[in-house]
Motif scaffolding. Structure first.
Motif, PDB file in Angstrom:
ATOM      1  N   GLY A  30       0.818  -1.217   0.000  1.00 18.95           N
ATOM      2  CA  GLY A  30       0.000   0.000   0.000  1.00 18.95           C
ATOM      3  C   GLY A  30       0.844   1.255   0.000  1.00 18.95           C
ATOM      4  O   GLY A  30       0.555   2.213  -0.733  1.00 18.95           O
ATOM      5  N   THR A  41      -3.316   1.719  -3.913  1.00 21.86           N
ATOM      6  CA  THR A  41      -2.959   1.871  -2.502  1.00 21.86           C
ATOM      7  C   THR A  41      -4.048   1.324  -1.602  1.00 21.86           C
ATOM      8  O   THR A  41      -3.820   0.474  -0.752  1.00 21.86           O
ATOM      9  CB  THR A  41      -2.727   3.359  -2.171  1.00 21.86           C
ATOM     10  OG1 THR A  41      -1.688   3.858  -2.990  1.00 21.86           O
ATOM     11  CG2 THR A  41      -2.360   3.553  -0.717  1.00 21.86           C
ATOM     12  N   THR A  42      -5.251   1.825  -1.799  1.00 25.77           N
ATOM     13  CA  THR A  42      -6.330   1.576  -0.852  1.00 25.77           C
ATOM     14  C   THR A  42      -6.666   0.103  -0.707  1.00 25.77           C
ATOM     15  O   THR A  42      -6.873  -0.373   0.411  1.00 25.77           O
ATOM     16  CB  THR A  42      -7.579   2.380  -1.262  1.00 25.77           C
ATOM     17  OG1 THR A  42      -7.210   3.753  -1.393  1.00 25.77           O
ATOM     18  CG2 THR A  42      -8.661   2.258  -0.218  1.00 25.77           C
ATOM     19  N   PHE A  69      -4.549   7.698   5.713  1.00 25.27           N
ATOM     20  CA  PHE A  69      -5.290   6.567   5.174  1.00 25.27           C
ATOM     21  C   PHE A  69      -6.470   6.130   6.042  1.00 25.27           C
ATOM     22  O   PHE A  69      -7.369   5.454   5.564  1.00 25.27           O
ATOM     23  CB  PHE A  69      -4.343   5.375   4.963  1.00 25.27           C
ATOM     24  CG  PHE A  69      -3.187   5.694   4.068  1.00 25.27           C
ATOM     25  CD1 PHE A  69      -3.392   5.986   2.734  1.00 25.27           C
ATOM     26  CD2 PHE A  69      -1.900   5.724   4.560  1.00 25.27           C
ATOM     27  CE1 PHE A  69      -2.333   6.298   1.899  1.00 25.27           C
ATOM     28  CE2 PHE A  69      -0.828   6.028   3.737  1.00 25.27           C
ATOM     29  CZ  PHE A  69      -1.044   6.317   2.400  1.00 25.27           C
ATOM     30  N   THR A  72     -10.294   6.931   4.953  1.00 28.00           N
ATOM     31  CA  THR A  72     -10.729   6.125   3.815  1.00 28.00           C
ATOM     32  C   THR A  72     -11.023   4.696   4.245  1.00 28.00           C
ATOM     33  O   THR A  72     -12.036   4.107   3.839  1.00 28.00           O
ATOM     34  CB  THR A  72      -9.632   6.125   2.726  1.00 28.00           C
ATOM     35  OG1 THR A  72      -9.380   7.474   2.333  1.00 28.00           O
ATOM     36  CG2 THR A  72     -10.050   5.310   1.527  1.00 28.00           C
ATOM     37  N   LEU A  73     -10.152   4.142   5.074  1.00 28.07           N
ATOM     38  CA  LEU A  73     -10.345   2.765   5.544  1.00 28.07           C
ATOM     39  C   LEU A  73     -11.582   2.642   6.430  1.00 28.07           C
ATOM     40  O   LEU A  73     -12.340   1.676   6.315  1.00 28.07           O
ATOM     41  CB  LEU A  73      -9.105   2.282   6.294  1.00 28.07           C
ATOM     42  CG  LEU A  73      -7.831   2.196   5.453  1.00 28.07           C
ATOM     43  CD1 LEU A  73      -6.637   1.881   6.334  1.00 28.07           C
ATOM     44  CD2 LEU A  73      -7.988   1.174   4.351  1.00 28.07           C
ATOM     45  N   TRP A  76     -14.723   2.767   4.278  1.00 29.88           N
ATOM     46  CA  TRP A  76     -14.963   1.493   3.601  1.00 29.88           C
ATOM     47  C   TRP A  76     -15.508   0.464   4.577  1.00 29.88           C
ATOM     48  O   TRP A  76     -16.466  -0.240   4.293  1.00 29.88           O
ATOM     49  CB  TRP A  76     -13.684   0.980   2.952  1.00 29.88           C
ATOM     50  CG  TRP A  76     -13.893  -0.371   2.356  1.00 29.88           C
ATOM     51  CD1 TRP A  76     -13.533  -1.568   2.883  1.00 29.88           C
ATOM     52  CD2 TRP A  76     -14.585  -0.667   1.136  1.00 29.88           C
ATOM     53  NE1 TRP A  76     -13.935  -2.592   2.057  1.00 29.88           N
ATOM     54  CE2 TRP A  76     -14.588  -2.066   0.977  1.00 29.88           C
ATOM     55  CE3 TRP A  76     -15.192   0.117   0.157  1.00 29.88           C
ATOM     56  CZ2 TRP A  76     -15.170  -2.696  -0.111  1.00 29.88           C
ATOM     57  CZ3 TRP A  76     -15.764  -0.511  -0.928  1.00 29.88           C
ATOM     58  CH2 TRP A  76     -15.758  -1.900  -1.063  1.00 29.88           C
ATOM     59  N   ALA A  86     -11.479   9.483  -5.039  1.00 32.28           N
ATOM     60  CA  ALA A  86     -10.935   8.128  -5.187  1.00 32.28           C
ATOM     61  C   ALA A  86     -11.617   7.390  -6.335  1.00 32.28           C
ATOM     62  O   ALA A  86     -10.960   6.643  -7.071  1.00 32.28           O
ATOM     63  CB  ALA A  86     -11.109   7.356  -3.875  1.00 32.28           C
TER      64      ALA A  86
END
Length: 136
Positions: A30, A41-42, A69, A72-73, A76, A86
């Motif tokens: 990542g 990356t994600t 990060f 974003t994580l 999700w 994104a």
């Protein structure tokens, strides 16, 4: 002596070590992806968070609390959400990847259509994800 199914069995320790090792591998991929333009990356960080969830709450928290990060994580994990920027970057990468494939490989029509359908399916999945919710 504990059985292999017990929480203290040797298989439990081996499993935890494997998940932890995979987590670090995915974090490395990542971070490499954050530096290289065409490498994602994600997805690697999502995989790393999942591996750490099975092996190390401390590293999972570190990843989810990461200033760059983490949001974003968490989006999700909580909502299956992908932000508009994104989505645009992912779909642009898919289009560029397809163009490079077509230009470099000059595939037959069947292979060309197969790759196009798979990549379009991936783009459709990305575009179908909700936007992250505003958190207080």
């Amino acid at each position: 002596m504990p059985s292999p199914e017990s929480p203290r069995g040797p298989l439990r320790h081996a499993s935890r070590a494997i998940w932890l090792s995979l987590g670090f591998l995915f974090v490395a991929l990542g971070f490499i992806g954050a530096l290289l333009p065409l490498m994602p990356t994600t997805i690697f960080l999502i995989l790393a968070a999942g591996c750490f969830a099975r092996s190390s709450p401390r590293f999972e928290a570190w990843l989810l609390d990461h200033p760059r990060f983490g949001p974003t994580l968490r989006a999700w994990r909580e909502d299956g959400a992908i932000g508009p920027r994104a989505k645009a970057m992912a779909c642009s990468g898919i289009a560029l990847g397809y163009a490079l494939f077509w230009w470099a490989a000059r595939p037959s029509l069947l292979i060309d259509l197969l790759v196009a359908v798979v990549m379009a399916g991936c783009a459709a999945f990305i575009l179908s994800r909700p936007a992250p919710k505003e958190r207080p």
